[in-house]
Scaffold this active site. Structure first.
Site, short mmCIF file in Angstrom:
data_model
loop_
_atom_site.label_atom_id
_atom_site.label_comp_id
_atom_site.label_asym_id
_atom_site.label_seq_id
_atom_site.Cartn_x
_atom_site.Cartn_y
_atom_site.Cartn_z
N SER A 98 31.83 24.21 50.13
CA SER A 98 32.24 24.17 48.49
C SER A 98 32.55 22.74 48.27
O SER A 98 33.62 22.49 49.08
CB SER A 98 33.41 24.79 47.96
OG SER A 98 32.50 26.42 48.14
N GLU B 216 26.82 30.47 51.74
CA GLU B 216 27.88 29.06 51.28
C GLU B 216 27.91 28.64 52.53
O GLU B 216 29.31 29.92 53.44
CB GLU B 216 29.53 29.31 50.65
CG GLU B 216 29.89 28.74 50.38
CD GLU B 216 31.02 28.59 50.79
OE1 GLU B 216 31.24 27.44 51.53
OE2 GLU B 216 31.61 29.66 50.65
#
Length: 442
Positions: free
Chosen positions: A367, A364
């Site tokens: 977000s 990741e």
């Protein structure tokens, strides 16, 4: 934060929606029981105050009629009411706080199109609202191929010389790093590139916010009370301030306790700041390298919108974050987070996961979340609809990384590494690097 009146009117729907959240056992009946006690004490207080006022008038009338016995009887009753009212008001404040505390630890209700799941394994790849895997692939760089075994970022030649974890540990302990020379310059170049992209091409207003904030700001963006252990605090006067875990906190709180006009929306703001996190829940995870640090730089995007436009703004913000990775030529994917992995304050979240060849996996790097009015209620952030005389409405808030600079540095080091230990500089970064096309090498 939820409106208890809405919960009372939609108790069944509230329970059904909240049941999709992992590990949440709160039900509307528990909250309404607290609210029933609050409503009861309010009724009793109102009755007591009305009765006190009525009796006070009767005392005057009794004295005017020289009925001392009646006046004394009435004054005794008023005295009893005067004893009850302060205690009742104290009870009301205590129950109000109890209800507020109960509501403040309940996560947001997710959208219907958020997939169900217990953890990150339930996340679903997202190809755009009307996209397919094929159209998404065309917009993204392919995975790089190597004629040698790619290394993790901390073992890439130039990084191994200019990324110093041992000295950082002597200075500050674990989960810190000292960047030097060309790697430090590359990290700075990434942050400046992102900030310039979002301000010149995506219409975000650049902001330099404070890095220390009050508890009220952290409450507004739902870091408090639930995530207090993830924060770093410092004493300040008779209270404390916290180092920001993300620029989402000061940027979103710029509209706290404000009533905006609809013409001012959407507000789009961006900031490049250090972020500070204790990583309290990540013991033993990603202990090597820069993936999980107590201090890191990030470019944050925040949007403040009307309720009608927040879903479209979510897609727009995702595209802005994607543009960073596309221009850098990094391979990535987008995941629609499931109910077991989505953040506390989000109604829906997309994660951008960049390919790291050294780890041979996706990680990741951004977000992007839409929160609805969840944060706005905590901040009392509202707007007045154009041409309407009705009461102001709560705004909707969105936030997203645009992107995490340190993780982007990792991705560039791993994806652009060469066999001799040098790293090619992506074309868009070369103007920020004084024209350098590569760094390091033997």
């Amino acid at each position: 934060m939820f409106d208890i009146k809405w919960i009372r009117a939609n108790a069944e729907a509230f329970d059904a929606a909240l049941s999709r959240r992992k590990g949440v056992s709160v039900r509307s009946s528990e909250l309404l029981a607290i609210d029933d006690r609050r409503r009861d004490i309010i009724v009793r207080l109102n009755d007591a105050q009305e009765k006190r006022n009525a009796l006070s008038k009767q005392i005057g009338q009794a004295k005017a009629q020289k009925d001392e016995a009646k006046a004394n009887e009435l004054m005794a009753e008023v005295a009893r009411l005067k004893e009850f009212i302060p205690q009742g008001e104290a009870d009301e404040r205590a129950i109000e706080l109890e209800l507020r505390n109960a509501l403040s630890v309940i996560p947001n209700l997710v959208f219907e199109d958020v997939p169900d799941g217990t953890d990150e394994s339930g996340n679903v790849e997202y190809f755009g609202r009307n996209g397919t895997a094929e159209t998404a692939a065309k917009a993204r760089a392919p995975r790089p191929s190597f004629s040698f075994a790619p290394k993790e970022h901390f073992d890439v030649g130039v990084a191994a010389r200019e990324m110093d974890f041992e000295v950082a540990a002597k200075l500050s302990g674990s989960r810190f790093v000292v960047l030097k020379g060309q790697v430090a310059r590359l990290e700075r170049a990434l942050g400046q590139f992102m900030l310039d992209l979002h301000t010149t091409e995506h219409g975000y207003l650049e902001v330099q916010p404070p890095l220390l904030v009050r508890d009220e700001a952290l409450y507004g963006t739902n870091q408090l009370p639930k995530f207090e252990e993830d924060l770093f605090f410092t004493p300040h006067g008779d209270g404390r301030l916290a180092l920001i875990p993300t620029a989402e906190v000061p940027l979103t709180n710029l509209v706290r306790e404000a009533i905006l006009s609809e013409e001012e929306l959407p507000l789009r703001m961006t900031a490049l700041t250090p972020c500070f996190r204790s990583e309290a829940g990540s013991a033993g995870r990603d202990t090597r390298g820069m993936l999980r640090q107590h201090q890191f730089n990030k470019v944050e995007m925040v949007s403040i919108t009307t309720p009608e436009t927040s879903v479209e703004e979510h897609e727009r913000m995702l595209a802005c974050a994607e543009a960073v990775l596309q221009k850098l030529g990094l391979h990535y994917r987008v995941m629609n987070l499931c109910t077991g992995d989505i953040g506390f304050g989000a109604k829906k979240t997309y994660d951008l996961e960049v390919w790291l060849p050294g780890q041979d996996t996706y990680r990741e790097i951004s977000s992007v979340s839409v929160c609805g009015d969840f944060q706005a209620r905590r901040m009392e952030a509202r707007y007045r609809p154009a041409g309407e005389k009705q009461a102001p409405r709560f705004v909707h808030t969105l936030n997203g990384s645009g992107t995490a600079v340190g993780r982007c540095l990792i991705a560039v080091l791993e994806n652009y590494q060469q066999e001799d230990g040098s790293v090619l500089v992506p074309e868009v970064l070369q103007p920020y690097m004084g024209g350098l096309t590569s760094i390091g090498g033997r």
